[in-house]
Design a protein around this motif. Structure first.
Motif, PDB file in Angstrom:
ATOM      1  N   SER A  83      46.566  37.271  26.240  1.00  0.00           N
ATOM      2  CA  SER A  83      45.872  38.183  27.138  1.00  0.00           C
ATOM      3  C   SER A  83      45.895  37.645  28.572  1.00  0.00           C
ATOM      4  N   GLY A  84      46.168  38.524  29.507  1.00  0.00           N
ATOM      5  CA  GLY A  84      46.086  38.150  30.915  1.00  0.00           C
ATOM      6  C   GLY A  84      47.303  37.430  31.478  1.00  0.00           C
ATOM      7  N   GLN A 129      44.811  40.233  22.966  1.00  0.00           N
ATOM      8  CA  GLN A 129      43.743  39.565  22.229  1.00  0.00           C
ATOM      9  C   GLN A 129      44.051  39.505  20.741  1.00  0.00           C
ATOM     10  N   SER A 165      44.645  45.148  36.991  1.00  0.00           N
ATOM     11  CA  SER A 165      44.909  46.207  36.025  1.00  0.00           C
ATOM     12  C   SER A 165      44.005  45.988  34.823  1.00  0.00           C
ATOM     13  N   LYS A 166      43.637  47.082  34.195  1.00  0.00           N
ATOM     14  CA  LYS A 166      42.729  46.988  33.052  1.00  0.00           C
ATOM     15  C   LYS A 166      43.425  46.295  31.884  1.00  0.00           C
ATOM     16  N   SER A 167      42.628  45.737  31.006  1.00  0.00           N
ATOM     17  CA  SER A 167      43.219  45.133  29.815  1.00  0.00           C
ATOM     18  C   SER A 167      43.833  46.242  28.961  1.00  0.00           C
TER      19      SER A 167
END
Lengths: 450, 216
Positions: B21-22, B71, B41-43
């Motif tokens: 993630s990220g 995730q 930006s949104k997950s």
């Protein structure tokens, strides 16, 4: 809804029957919106004269106006915010989907102003406010009555109180309310110091990972709304999420839960700040107030998610179940669209997973979210059921459009719904239609059987 | 062909973007598909989807790219999308060593769901953050060699190597596929289904490996 999974041998509904029902639904929705003083649940009158949904511009105008009448205080801010958003992008083709949409969005672009012209709406509106006031002034609030009223939207300035009540966080009993809130807020502060305010050396590896994941997600939570860019709010969000996750080990933190805190933050901050959300100066608030807001958000999130325990546990079975039921419901309501999607190999999981995971927050403009959540919270324990209907209603807003798209176009369309210029009108349509279908289908489980 | 002129293509390849993630998967995709980058930006929840058409040799190759949530919790959902993928970009963040360490797990996960001949590119993203670098390109190179994957460092922000990374994967897939002489374009019955690049699935006849799925 008892008919979710189908079962039963079904009443053998030929598809013409379904068409009829579909048209009837649209007529009903329109009838409902026309006589908009509803607590939606009662008005299932069938109009005898044919009403064509496509020549509704006149009605929609009235509706939108009555809505802007309905909104007070910070909703002014929302209108101007919305205007900005509209000007910043969106192709013309997006707004071209439905005739009624065009007329309403134009109308909504004309800022708050045009409101004075509809005096009838004002009367209705103050009558509604009076009803809310009456319910709230009881020594013990009758939640069922409050739910019924709230379903169709809560006046913004009453939202903080009513949301706390609907979620079962604040006591319905007026005498006890403040005491209970004070106690719960202290309890939250204790939780934070017990779980959050500790050195990493006292955390397990999993907890460290979870905290890292949360801190990655906080800055990118509803990033298009400036309120959530505020460092202090992001810190509050982090504490809320981590504390919740630690206390709910079966699920822990799951991406998307961060989105679910934002309506609470917005509403509970609105209780202490005036004017447009963009101009709120958070730093003027005392630490005590911020702590209380944070606690309220935490407890409200907890209450909300208590009703959806298995949505965020391993493999998220609760969400998978809703996705499955959405597919079944769409099959019942709109066979052509359902067949089209199937023919192209489109799976509902490919778009609806996020819808349920984030409770549609990502699918509509943020200024409409609190209104949507009025209905959510009014539904209470039935929310997951009703979400299926709202999602079907949202999806089938574009049933004509979907029939023209191939697989790739459909996935991309459904992952980026053209709702940026939506106003309350479009949202009310979605909700009212969801309500209709729920009334028709859930009371007749065989409608859902194949 | 059943599509408008601009929709015509000779090959349709399914590619997945995976990694912690990220690390910037969604921005790599938006940079490649739409030449866009957004700081916040949104997950990604579940999966997101984009396409782009590129030319490889004289052929038109359409990439269907599935961007997945990073995730752990979402693996059960996202791994379903690995099925049928003929290419993958496994992304880590050059400034966060842990994301590089996790690549091994991502590869294992990927390979347990896909055909062994899948083309894999290891991508070290955020190469623009030079002062924060925590993973050296040499280490990554060694690792990539060991795992028999391609390797590139990218910056979605500066639009560095993004195009290269994707087109390299696509041309490699093309090379493998065209050797097997599978011209998807000849089979209009397969194409309109859109998601039918099931050339790598375990129960599917693999275009990459065996070819000839269109003869059935």
């Amino acid at each position: 809804m008892s008919g979710g999974g189908g079962g039963g041998t079904g009443g053998g509904n030929p598809s013409s029957n379904l068409d009829w029902r579909f048209n009837q639904t649209l007529r009903n929705v329109q009838g409902l919106l026309q006589s908009r003083s509803f607590p939606g649940k009662v008005l299932l009158t069938r109009k005898s004269e044919p009403l064509n949904v496509h020549d509704s511009p006149v009605h929609s105008k009235e509706i939108t106006r009555s809505y802007s009448e309905n909104d007070r205080g910070d909703e002014h801010a929302c209108s101007s915010h919305e205007a900005e958003v509209i000007s910043s992008g969106r192709t013309a083709s997006d707004t071209n989907l439905q005739k009624p949409n065009i007329s309403t969005s134009n109308n909504a672009n004309t800022p708050p102003d045009a409101r004075g012209s509809v005096s009838g709406a004002r009367a209705t509106d103050s009558a509604r406010v009076a009803k809310f006031t009456k319910e709230l002034s009881r020594p013990a609030v009758i939640l069922e009555k409050l739910r019924e009223l709230s379903w169709s939207g809560i006046p913004p300035y009453m939202r903080p109180n009513i949301w706390r009540l609907l979620l079962g966080y604040a006591s319905p009993n007026t005498d006890r309310r403040e005491g209970v809130l004070a106690r719960k807020r202290l309890e939250y502060v204790d939780c934070v110091s017990q779980y959050y305010d500790i050195p990493d050396s006292e955390r397990s590896d999993d907890e460290i990972n979870m905290l890292r994941q949360i801190s990655v997600d906080c800055p990118r939570t509803v990033p298009d709304v400036t309120l959530f860019q505020h460092a202090q709010i992001q810190k509050s969000l982090e504490r809320i999420l981590y504390t919740w996750a630690i206390r709910h080990p079966a699920s822990g933190y799951v991406q998307g839960i961060n989105d679910l805190v934002t309506p609470f933050l917005m509403v509970f901050f609105s209780e202490h700040l005036n004017g447009s959300m963009e101009n709120w100066s958070i730093s003027d608030l005392s630490p005590q107030i911020i702590s209380n807001i944070e606690a309220d958000c935490y407890w409200c999130l907890s209450k909300l998610l208590d009703g959806m325990q298995d949505h965020y546990t391993f493999a998220q079975p609760g969400i998978q179940r809703l996705v499955f039921r959405l597919r079944e419901l769409v099959r019942r309501i709109d066979e052509p669209v359902s067949r089209h999607m199937e023919k192209h190999g489109l799976e509902f999981l490919q778009f609806a997973f996020r819808w349920f995971n984030c409770l549609l927050i990502r699918e509509i403009p943020f200024h409409l979210v609190t209104r949507l959540w009025d209905t959510y919270l009014a539904e209470g324990d039935s929310l997951p059921d009703f979400l299926v209907y709202i999602s079907a209603s949202l999806l089938l807003t574009w049933s004509d459009k979907l029939l023209k798209l191939d697989f790739q176009e459909m996935v991309m369309f459904l992952q980026h719904l053209p709702t940026l210029d939506w106003t309350h009108h479009e949202l009310e349509m979605v909700l009212s239609r969801a309500f209709m279908w729920h009334t028709m289908f859930s009371s007749c489980p065989s409608h859902l059987a194949s | 062909m059943a599509y408008r002129a601009d929709e015509e293509y000779d090959y349709l390849f399914k590619v997945v973007l995976i990694g912690d993630s990220g690390v910037g998967k969604s921005n790599l995709l938006s940079r490649f598909a739409r030449n866009e980058f957004s700081i916040e930006s949104k997950s990604t929840i579940g999966v997101e989807f984009a396409t782009r058409t590129v030319h490889v040799d004289d052929k038109v190759v359409k990439a269907q790219i599935w961007d997945t949530a990073g995730q752990e919790r979402y693996r059960a959902i996202t791994s379903a999308y690995y099925r049928g993928a003929v290419g993958a970009l496994v992304v880590y963040d050059v400034t966060r060593h842990a994301t590089f360490e996790n690549v091994e797990r991502w590869l294992k996960e990927l390979r347990s769901h896909t055909d062994p001949s899948i083309v894999v590119m290891l991508v070290g993203n955020k190469a623009d953050l030079r002062h924060l670098r925590a993973v050296s390109p040499e280490d990554a190179e060694v690792f990539a060699e060991k795992e028999k994957t391609f390797f590139m460092e990218t910056s979605a922000l500066e639009s560095l190597n993004v195009e290269n990374a994707f087109t390299e994967v696509l041309s490699q897939i093309y090379r493998v596929t065209s050797k097997k002489a599978l011209d998807v374009g000849d089979d209009t019955a397969v194409l309109p289904k859109g998601q039918t690049i099931n050339v790598g699935g375990k129960d599917d006849v693999s275009a990459v490996k065996k070819g000839g799925c269109c003869t059935t």
